[in-house]
Design a protein around this motif. Sequence first.
Motif, PDB file in Angstrom:
ATOM      1  N   THR A  14       0.817  -1.212   0.000  1.00  0.00           N
ATOM      2  CA  THR A  14       0.000   0.000   0.000  1.00  0.00           C
ATOM      3  C   THR A  14       0.852   1.264   0.000  1.00  0.00           C
ATOM      4  O   THR A  14       0.620   2.162  -0.818  1.00  0.00           O
ATOM      5  N   PRO A  15       1.851   1.408   0.871  1.00  0.00           N
ATOM      6  CA  PRO A  15       2.675   2.623   0.828  1.00  0.00           C
ATOM      7  C   PRO A  15       3.381   2.843  -0.509  1.00  0.00           C
ATOM      8  O   PRO A  15       3.564   3.984  -0.934  1.00  0.00           O
ATOM      9  N   LEU A  16       3.783   1.767  -1.175  1.00  0.00           N
ATOM     10  CA  LEU A  16       4.508   1.900  -2.439  1.00  0.00           C
ATOM     11  C   LEU A  16       3.579   1.962  -3.658  1.00  0.00           C
ATOM     12  O   LEU A  16       4.054   2.148  -4.777  1.00  0.00           O
ATOM     13  N   GLY A  17       2.296   1.791  -3.449  1.00  0.00           N
ATOM     14  CA  GLY A  17       1.369   1.808  -4.576  1.00  0.00           C
ATOM     15  C   GLY A  17       1.494   0.591  -5.458  1.00  0.00           C
ATOM     16  O   GLY A  17       1.258   0.655  -6.669  1.00  0.00           O
ATOM     17  N   MET A  18       1.849  -0.545  -4.860  1.00  0.00           N
ATOM     18  CA  MET A  18       1.973  -1.795  -5.612  1.00  0.00           C
ATOM     19  C   MET A  18       0.587  -2.430  -5.730  1.00  0.00           C
ATOM     20  O   MET A  18       0.246  -3.385  -5.042  1.00  0.00           O
ATOM     21  N   LEU A  19      -0.222  -1.881  -6.644  1.00  0.00           N
ATOM     22  CA  LEU A  19      -1.633  -2.244  -6.736  1.00  0.00           C
ATOM     23  C   LEU A  19      -1.869  -3.635  -7.296  1.00  0.00           C
ATOM     24  O   LEU A  19      -2.939  -4.215  -7.107  1.00  0.00           O
ATOM     25  N   ASP A  20      -0.892  -4.152  -8.017  1.00  0.00           N
ATOM     26  CA  ASP A  20      -1.072  -5.432  -8.705  1.00  0.00           C
ATOM     27  C   ASP A  20      -0.200  -6.538  -8.133  1.00  0.00           C
ATOM     28  O   ASP A  20       0.167  -7.477  -8.846  1.00  0.00           O
ATOM     29  N   THR A  21       0.138  -6.446  -6.872  1.00  0.00           N
ATOM     30  CA  THR A  21       0.988  -7.442  -6.230  1.00  0.00           C
ATOM     31  C   THR A  21       0.220  -8.131  -5.115  1.00  0.00           C
ATOM     32  O   THR A  21      -0.384  -7.470  -4.273  1.00  0.00           O
ATOM     33  N   GLY A  22       0.233  -9.448  -5.117  1.00  0.00           N
ATOM     34  CA  GLY A  22      -0.466 -10.200  -4.087  1.00  0.00           C
ATOM     35  C   GLY A  22      -0.315 -11.693  -4.308  1.00  0.00           C
ATOM     36  O   GLY A  22       0.327 -12.138  -5.264  1.00  0.00           O
ATOM     37  N   PHE A  23      -0.900 -12.470  -3.441  1.00  0.00           N
ATOM     38  CA  PHE A  23      -0.781 -13.927  -3.490  1.00  0.00           C
ATOM     39  C   PHE A  23      -1.827 -14.578  -4.401  1.00  0.00           C
ATOM     40  O   PHE A  23      -1.688 -15.744  -4.755  1.00  0.00           O
ATOM     41  N   GLU A  24      -2.854 -13.840  -4.756  1.00  0.00           N
ATOM     42  CA  GLU A  24      -3.837 -14.280  -5.736  1.00  0.00           C
ATOM     43  C   GLU A  24      -4.255 -13.062  -6.548  1.00  0.00           C
ATOM     44  O   GLU A  24      -4.134 -11.931  -6.094  1.00  0.00           O
ATOM     45  N   VAL A  25      -4.768 -13.312  -7.739  1.00  0.00           N
ATOM     46  CA  VAL A  25      -5.214 -12.238  -8.619  1.00  0.00           C
ATOM     47  C   VAL A  25      -6.735 -12.226  -8.653  1.00  0.00           C
ATOM     48  O   VAL A  25      -7.359 -13.285  -8.848  1.00  0.00           O
ATOM     49  N   PRO A  26      -7.374 -11.069  -8.469  1.00  0.00           N
ATOM     50  CA  PRO A  26      -8.835 -11.021  -8.545  1.00  0.00           C
ATOM     51  C   PRO A  26      -9.335 -11.525  -9.894  1.00  0.00           C
ATOM     52  O   PRO A  26      -8.678 -11.370 -10.919  1.00  0.00           O
TER      53      PRO A  26
ATOM     54  N   TYR B 243      -0.194 -22.113   1.241  1.00  0.00           N
ATOM     55  CA  TYR B 243      -0.018 -21.127   2.306  1.00  0.00           C
ATOM     56  C   TYR B 243       0.577 -19.868   1.681  1.00  0.00           C
ATOM     57  O   TYR B 243       1.003 -19.861   0.522  1.00  0.00           O
ATOM     58  N   ARG B 244       0.627 -18.786   2.447  1.00  0.00           N
ATOM     59  CA  ARG B 244       1.120 -17.504   1.928  1.00  0.00           C
ATOM     60  C   ARG B 244       2.647 -17.511   1.975  1.00  0.00           C
ATOM     61  O   ARG B 244       3.271 -17.113   2.951  1.00  0.00           O
ATOM     62  N   SER B 245       3.235 -17.941   0.885  1.00  0.00           N
ATOM     63  CA  SER B 245       4.661 -18.219   0.845  1.00  0.00           C
ATOM     64  C   SER B 245       5.507 -16.967   0.646  1.00  0.00           C
ATOM     65  O   SER B 245       5.422 -16.312  -0.395  1.00  0.00           O
ATOM     66  N   GLY B 246       6.350 -16.665   1.627  1.00  0.00           N
ATOM     67  CA  GLY B 246       7.313 -15.577   1.482  1.00  0.00           C
ATOM     68  C   GLY B 246       8.493 -15.964   0.623  1.00  0.00           C
ATOM     69  O   GLY B 246       9.272 -15.114   0.204  1.00  0.00           O
ATOM     70  N   ALA B 247       8.622 -17.249   0.349  1.00  0.00           N
ATOM     71  CA  ALA B 247       9.736 -17.726  -0.468  1.00  0.00           C
ATOM     72  C   ALA B 247       9.415 -17.719  -1.948  1.00  0.00           C
ATOM     73  O   ALA B 247      10.332 -17.723  -2.774  1.00  0.00           O
ATOM     74  N   GLY B 248       8.124 -17.716  -2.326  1.00  0.00           N
ATOM     75  CA  GLY B 248       7.839 -17.786  -3.746  1.00  0.00           C
ATOM     76  C   GLY B 248       6.384 -17.678  -4.115  1.00  0.00           C
ATOM     77  O   GLY B 248       5.960 -18.250  -5.114  1.00  0.00           O
ATOM     78  N   GLY B 249       5.585 -16.936  -3.360  1.00  0.00           N
ATOM     79  CA  GLY B 249       4.147 -16.959  -3.571  1.00  0.00           C
ATOM     80  C   GLY B 249       3.521 -15.799  -4.301  1.00  0.00           C
ATOM     81  O   GLY B 249       2.331 -15.823  -4.575  1.00  0.00           O
TER      82      GLY B 249
END
Length: 434
Positions: free
Chosen positions: A248-260, A297-303
Amino acid sequence: MWLYRGAWGLALGAVLCLTGLPLVACATAPSSAALPVAPVALPAAPTLPAIDDFLRDATAERGYPGAVALILHDGKTVHAASYGWQDLAHTRPMRRDSIFRIYSMTKTVASVAALMLMDEGKLGLDDPVARHLPEFSKLQLFTGGSAAAPQLRPATRTLTVRHLLTHTAGFAAGGEGFEAVTQLLEQHRVREVDTLAEYAARLSQVPLAAEPGTRFRYDSTSTETLSRLVEVVAGMPFEQFLQQRIFTPLGMLDTGFEVPLAQRARVVELTTMGDGATLVLADEAHARAPGTALRPYRSGAGGLYSTADDYGRFAQMLLDGGQSHGVRLLRADTVALMLQNQLVHTALPKPVTEFSDAEGFGLGGSVLLDPALKGRTAAPGAFGWSGAASTYYTIDPGKKLVAILMLQHLPGGAQDLPRISTRFYNLVDEAIHP
């Protein structure tokens, strides 16, 4: 969690946040069936002719289906372009805002999350991991035998946060001579979990393959453990921390663990090399259903899924010493520490990675030590990493440069496509500093 693009989505997000609702709500979009979202037209961007020529050739017939490249120099966009196609059928042209599975480029994001907690005094580089995750308080070391009858003794070195960040934790991450302990990792079914908490709980029961700090072995285990540590220390789910404190602070609007659902047409198809040197769709659930979670799971290594522009904002923040448009995420001295070779603080015989004597490892990415040996024209100290499906980034503080190349191909096989990242990086250097 994902923020919707477009004026309506931004307005909704602003209202939710200003009313004090949790940021999970700010990141949760309404039903895609109820709210179709139009893509945002990105402004025209300059291009570098040599990069254009190279990537057009790389995405020509029998090459990669498509690519997106973003180059930032001295804080300005000097190249932003897309090439080829998002799909094997060549029905959807690649777009600058196409969405990619960035796999291990997620690791740098997870590392920044941990370093933010360090800046707040909640975490220390040399903190014992067991201080925050007690399940790691009685680690055993594999000394011989077989998976059926392992010989074990208590580990004598303390596992620290620094070890997690530098892949020197000693976990059973494979390699010649470590086959039996790797089998133990598989027997504990560490990756077959739904949460980071369960991942850490299972991993802590697997004996170490080496004493912490004595072996560099790149794998997901260290970063998944680090991600669980972030959850515990921050007191919130890992996904929520990333959304609230970084995306949110960086405006990374298209980054996440799933895509809508409304945005999944922007996800690039994941290819691999099939029989007869022909590209085919990769045999992965998220390849068959693009935009679905890469891991259970919400993988910090590659998710993570992301775009070139989103990751460019993240990389530029690091190049700018931890701040972006007046918002500070990390202290400048913390970023400087992150970009230094941290393997000098371990007991490794040589402070280099398992991949090359030309590179060390910082806190979440590789550090270029010998450009000539690596075949690079970058300055010593260039930092970066890649993702399993051919996504790449580099941050070159000496040249004030960020270069990102997004492809979507899982390498494998003797007749596979050529690796093009080194040539890409060198062409960038030549174009910026001829």
